[in-house]
Design a protein around this motif. Structure first.
Motif, short mmCIF file in Angstrom:
data_model
loop_
_atom_site.label_atom_id
_atom_site.label_comp_id
_atom_site.label_asym_id
_atom_site.label_seq_id
_atom_site.Cartn_x
_atom_site.Cartn_y
_atom_site.Cartn_z
N ALA A 104 -8.88 -39.23 5.86
CA ALA A 104 -10.05 -39.97 5.62
C ALA A 104 -10.51 -39.51 4.42
N SER A 105 -10.88 -38.09 4.27
CA SER A 105 -11.49 -37.36 3.16
C SER A 105 -10.81 -37.57 1.83
N LEU A 106 -9.51 -37.46 1.69
CA LEU A 106 -8.71 -37.53 0.64
C LEU A 106 -8.66 -39.16 0.17
N SER A 107 -8.52 -40.24 1.13
CA SER A 107 -8.53 -41.26 0.64
C SER A 107 -10.01 -42.02 0.12
N SER A 108 -11.04 -41.35 0.88
CA SER A 108 -12.36 -41.52 0.52
C SER A 108 -12.64 -41.27 -1.01
N MET A 109 -12.07 -39.86 -1.26
CA MET A 109 -12.33 -39.57 -2.60
C MET A 109 -11.81 -40.59 -3.63
N GLN A 110 -10.55 -40.69 -3.38
CA GLN A 110 -9.77 -41.80 -4.27
C GLN A 110 -10.37 -42.98 -4.16
N PHE A 111 -10.94 -43.71 -3.16
CA PHE A 111 -11.62 -44.76 -3.27
C PHE A 111 -12.89 -44.66 -3.91
N MET A 112 -13.93 -43.43 -3.85
CA MET A 112 -14.84 -43.37 -4.49
C MET A 112 -14.77 -43.26 -6.23
N LEU A 113 -13.50 -42.59 -6.69
CA LEU A 113 -13.16 -42.65 -8.03
C LEU A 113 -12.70 -43.87 -8.64
N ALA A 114 -11.88 -44.62 -7.74
CA ALA A 114 -11.56 -45.92 -8.13
C ALA A 114 -12.66 -46.88 -8.30
N ALA A 115 -13.88 -46.79 -7.22
CA ALA A 115 -14.89 -47.61 -7.65
C ALA A 115 -15.51 -47.17 -8.69
N LYS A 116 -15.87 -46.10 -9.12
CA LYS A 116 -16.44 -45.46 -10.22
C LYS A 116 -15.77 -46.23 -11.38
N ASN A 117 -14.51 -46.06 -11.51
CA ASN A 117 -13.78 -46.62 -12.45
C ASN A 117 -13.80 -47.97 -12.89
N THR A 118 -14.23 -48.66 -11.81
CA THR A 118 -14.23 -50.07 -11.95
C THR A 118 -15.66 -50.67 -12.14
N GLY A 119 -16.71 -49.50 -12.08
CA GLY A 119 -18.13 -50.01 -12.34
C GLY A 119 -18.88 -49.93 -11.25
N TRP A 120 -18.54 -49.45 -10.26
CA TRP A 120 -19.31 -49.36 -8.89
C TRP A 120 -19.83 -47.75 -8.61
N ASP A 121 -20.84 -47.82 -7.77
CA ASP A 121 -21.16 -46.40 -7.42
C ASP A 121 -21.17 -46.41 -6.08
N THR A 122 -20.91 -45.25 -5.27
CA THR A 122 -20.86 -44.83 -4.07
C THR A 122 -21.45 -43.88 -3.47
N CYS A 123 -21.96 -43.54 -2.22
CA CYS A 123 -22.34 -42.62 -1.52
C CYS A 123 -21.64 -42.20 -0.19
#
Ligand SMILES: Cc1cc2nc3c(=O)[nH]c(=O)nc-3n(C[C@H](O)[C@H](O)[C@H](O)COP(=O)(O)O)c2cc1C
Length: 108
Positions: free
Chosen positions: A37-56
């Motif tokens: 879950a941690s690895l996937s989450s980081m990937q998700f957060m980076l992909a989100a940032k790359n497409t203009g979204w922010d995450t916490c």
């Protein structure tokens, strides 16, 4: 199946993986779930940032309540929650605990 493995190879890998998790028991299973879950989450957060979204990432929630609300089956571990939205840039505060990125990262 992608066709890279034949049925026999596929079954062997699935069975070996299943028995590995069964043999190592519930603590290992939970650890693995959190690792994945941690690895996937980081990937998700980076992909989100790359497409203009922010995450916490968040752990401050009641997993049992979330399980109920979203009808998540017991076989799934709840690793963390990730909020997704747009940062309100004008509310950004200076954080004394965070080192400036350029102190330890160089973009080349
Ligand atoms: C594993 C983890 C769990 C977190 N859980 C929470 C939480 O439950 N609630 C919360 O407000 N922030 C939580 N945070 C912190 C936020 O995700 C965020 O990183 C923090 O508010 C700082 O954000 P900023 O520096 O990008 O402004 C958590 C951070 C991590 C790494």
């Amino acid at each position: 199946m992608l066709g890279i493995l034949n049925k026999q190879e596929y079954d062997l890998i699935v069975n070996e993986t299943m028995s590995l998790y069964k043999e190592r028991g519930p603590i290992f299973q939970k650890d693995e779930a959190i690792r994945n879950a941690s690895l996937s989450s980081m990937q998700f957060m980076l992909a989100a940032k790359n497409t203009g979204w922010d995450t916490c990432p968040m752990i401050g929630f009641d997993p049992d309540e979330i399980r109920k609300i979203l009808s998540i089956e017991d076989k799934y571990e709840i690793g963390l929650m990730i909020t997704l939205g747009k940062e309100k840039v004008e509310s950004r505060k200076q954080q004394g605990y965070r080192k400036p990125v350029n102190e330890f990262v160089t973009i080349i």
